[in-house]
Design an enzyme around this catalytic site. Structure first.
Site, PDB file in Angstrom:
ATOM      1  N   HIS A   2      -3.160   1.348  -8.460  1.00  0.00           N
ATOM      2  CA  HIS A   2      -4.517   0.789  -8.428  1.00  0.00           C
ATOM      3  C   HIS A   2      -5.484   1.431  -9.424  1.00  0.00           C
ATOM      4  O   HIS A   2      -6.679   1.119  -9.402  1.00  0.00           O
ATOM      5  CB  HIS A   2      -5.068   0.871  -7.012  1.00  0.00           C
ATOM      6  CG  HIS A   2      -4.313  -0.006  -6.057  1.00  0.00           C
ATOM      7  ND1 HIS A   2      -4.447  -1.379  -6.046  1.00  0.00           N
ATOM      8  CD2 HIS A   2      -3.396   0.297  -5.099  1.00  0.00           C
ATOM      9  CE1 HIS A   2      -3.649  -1.898  -5.106  1.00  0.00           C
ATOM     10  NE2 HIS A   2      -3.004  -0.894  -4.530  1.00  0.00           N
TER      11      HIS A   2
ATOM     12  N   CYS B 228       1.483  -1.310   2.044  1.00  0.00           N
ATOM     13  CA  CYS B 228       1.695  -0.650   0.752  1.00  0.00           C
ATOM     14  C   CYS B 228       2.770   0.424   0.873  1.00  0.00           C
ATOM     15  O   CYS B 228       3.594   0.599  -0.033  1.00  0.00           O
ATOM     16  CB  CYS B 228       0.399  -0.034   0.248  1.00  0.00           C
ATOM     17  SG  CYS B 228      -0.779  -1.232  -0.424  1.00  0.00           S
TER      18      CYS B 228
ATOM     19  N   ARG C 294      -3.114  -2.819   5.728  1.00  0.00           N
ATOM     20  CA  ARG C 294      -2.817  -2.889   4.291  1.00  0.00           C
ATOM     21  C   ARG C 294      -2.197  -1.584   3.814  1.00  0.00           C
ATOM     22  O   ARG C 294      -1.271  -1.590   3.002  1.00  0.00           O
ATOM     23  CB  ARG C 294      -4.096  -3.178   3.501  1.00  0.00           C
ATOM     24  CG  ARG C 294      -3.808  -3.517   2.033  1.00  0.00           C
ATOM     25  CD  ARG C 294      -3.154  -4.877   1.901  1.00  0.00           C
ATOM     26  NE  ARG C 294      -2.864  -5.203   0.521  1.00  0.00           N
ATOM     27  CZ  ARG C 294      -1.651  -5.131  -0.033  1.00  0.00           C
ATOM     28  NH1 ARG C 294      -0.621  -4.709   0.681  1.00  0.00           N
ATOM     29  NH2 ARG C 294      -1.457  -5.471  -1.292  1.00  0.00           N
TER      30      ARG C 294
ATOM     31  N   CYS D  96      -0.819   5.750  -4.904  1.00  0.00           N
ATOM     32  CA  CYS D  96      -1.871   4.727  -4.852  1.00  0.00           C
ATOM     33  C   CYS D  96      -2.581   4.652  -6.205  1.00  0.00           C
ATOM     34  O   CYS D  96      -2.950   3.572  -6.663  1.00  0.00           O
ATOM     35  CB  CYS D  96      -2.879   5.063  -3.764  1.00  0.00           C
ATOM     36  SG  CYS D  96      -2.163   5.353  -2.146  1.00  0.00           S
TER      37      CYS D  96
END
Length: 291
Positions: A209, A252, A248, A205
């Protein structure tokens, strides 16, 4: 009382005060460690996007679209969409579901209080159950406590109730507290999930991000991790409906080639606990619309 005795008296008070002060500082060493993480986390995004105001990160990718990369079209389209938001119907339907009495004549409002405007209280660590409780989990807790069957965590009914509760809680600050060993362990598990690389693409992640935030990945621009949970549930054009945060997460997972966890799994709840903690100081502004 003579001067010497008075001096001793005040000295003892000062000593006790110092002891109490030390005890207060040491009473929550977990939050101190968490605050250090928050400071480092924010510093990363401040360095990456120095022109973006902190409060803007609650708007996800649209914060950096406007202020950093000058891609005004995406932000402008989003702002225009917010005048007649696609999630409005879901909020209205969520309101009707929230106010519909259970068989025992009670409603969600009787369980949650404050008219249901409690989004800011979640997630939190439940010491009795030794687990993180999210808003969607609490909605089902409410149903069970009132003799009703829990809703599927993938259901639109649950997403709409959550969306309504988020809507009436707008403007409330994010202020997750980590005040015990159990809470800190859950936080660390969420942190590990965020930074661990996995899947066919060996992605994490944080890579997507943090390192790639704001860059172009094919036709997409990964949003900054700072502020991710503040605007959920969201109406995504790709979904054509409202969806909860764990939807979500699952998507992902699919994107990087790993098996998605069940919605409201311990792993996802710990992950939400960590990411929401990183958003402390922002405000909840969901539901929202995204591509």
């Amino acid at each position: 009382m003579n001067k010497k005795v008075l001096n001793r008296f005040f000295a003892s008070l000062l000593f006790c005060g110092l002891l109490l002060g030390t005890k207060q500082v040491e009473a929550n060493p977990y939050q101190d460690k968490v605050n250090a993480d928050i400071t480092e986390f924010r510093a990363f995004f401040k360095a990456q996007f120095p022109d973006v105001k902190f409060e803007e990160f609650a708007n996800g990718v649209y914060a950096i679209d406007a202020d950093v990369y000058k891609r005004q079209d995406a932000r402008q389209q989003w702002q225009e969409m917010e005048e007649f938001p696609p999630y409005a119907l879901a909020v209205d339907e969520g309101k009707a579901l929230f106010e519909k009495p259970f068989a025992n004549k009670k409603t969600y409002a009787d369980y949650f209080g404050n008219g249901g405007a409690v989004r800011q209280n979640y997630p939190y660590f439940d010491e009795k159950r030794n687990t993180v409780v999210t808003l969607e989990m609490a909605i089902n807790d409410c149903r069970v406590a009132n003799g009703e069957q829990p809703l599927s965590y993938k259901s639109q009914e649950l997403a709409k109730i959550s969306a309504y509760m988020a809507f009436i809680s707008r403007g409330q600050p994010v202020n997750v507290k980590v005040e015990s060993e159990g809470a800190y362990n859950a936080y660390l598990k969420g942190k590990e999930y965020f930074y661990s690389q996995r899947g066919k693409l060996n992605m994490s992640c944080s890579i997507c991000h943090m390192q790639y935030a704001g860059r172009r990945l094919r036709s997409e621009t990964p949003s900054p991790a700072l502020g991710h949970p503040t605007h959920y549930p969201v109406f995504r054009s790709k979904w054509g409906e409202i969806g909860v945060l764990h939807r979500r997460y699952a998507q992902c997972s699919d994107n990087i080639g790993i098996k998605a966890q069940p919605y409201q799994s311990e792993a996802y709840r710990n992950f939400e606990f960590f990411t929401t903690t990183m958003a402390n100081g922002l405000t909840f502004n969901g539901p929202a619309s995204r591509k």
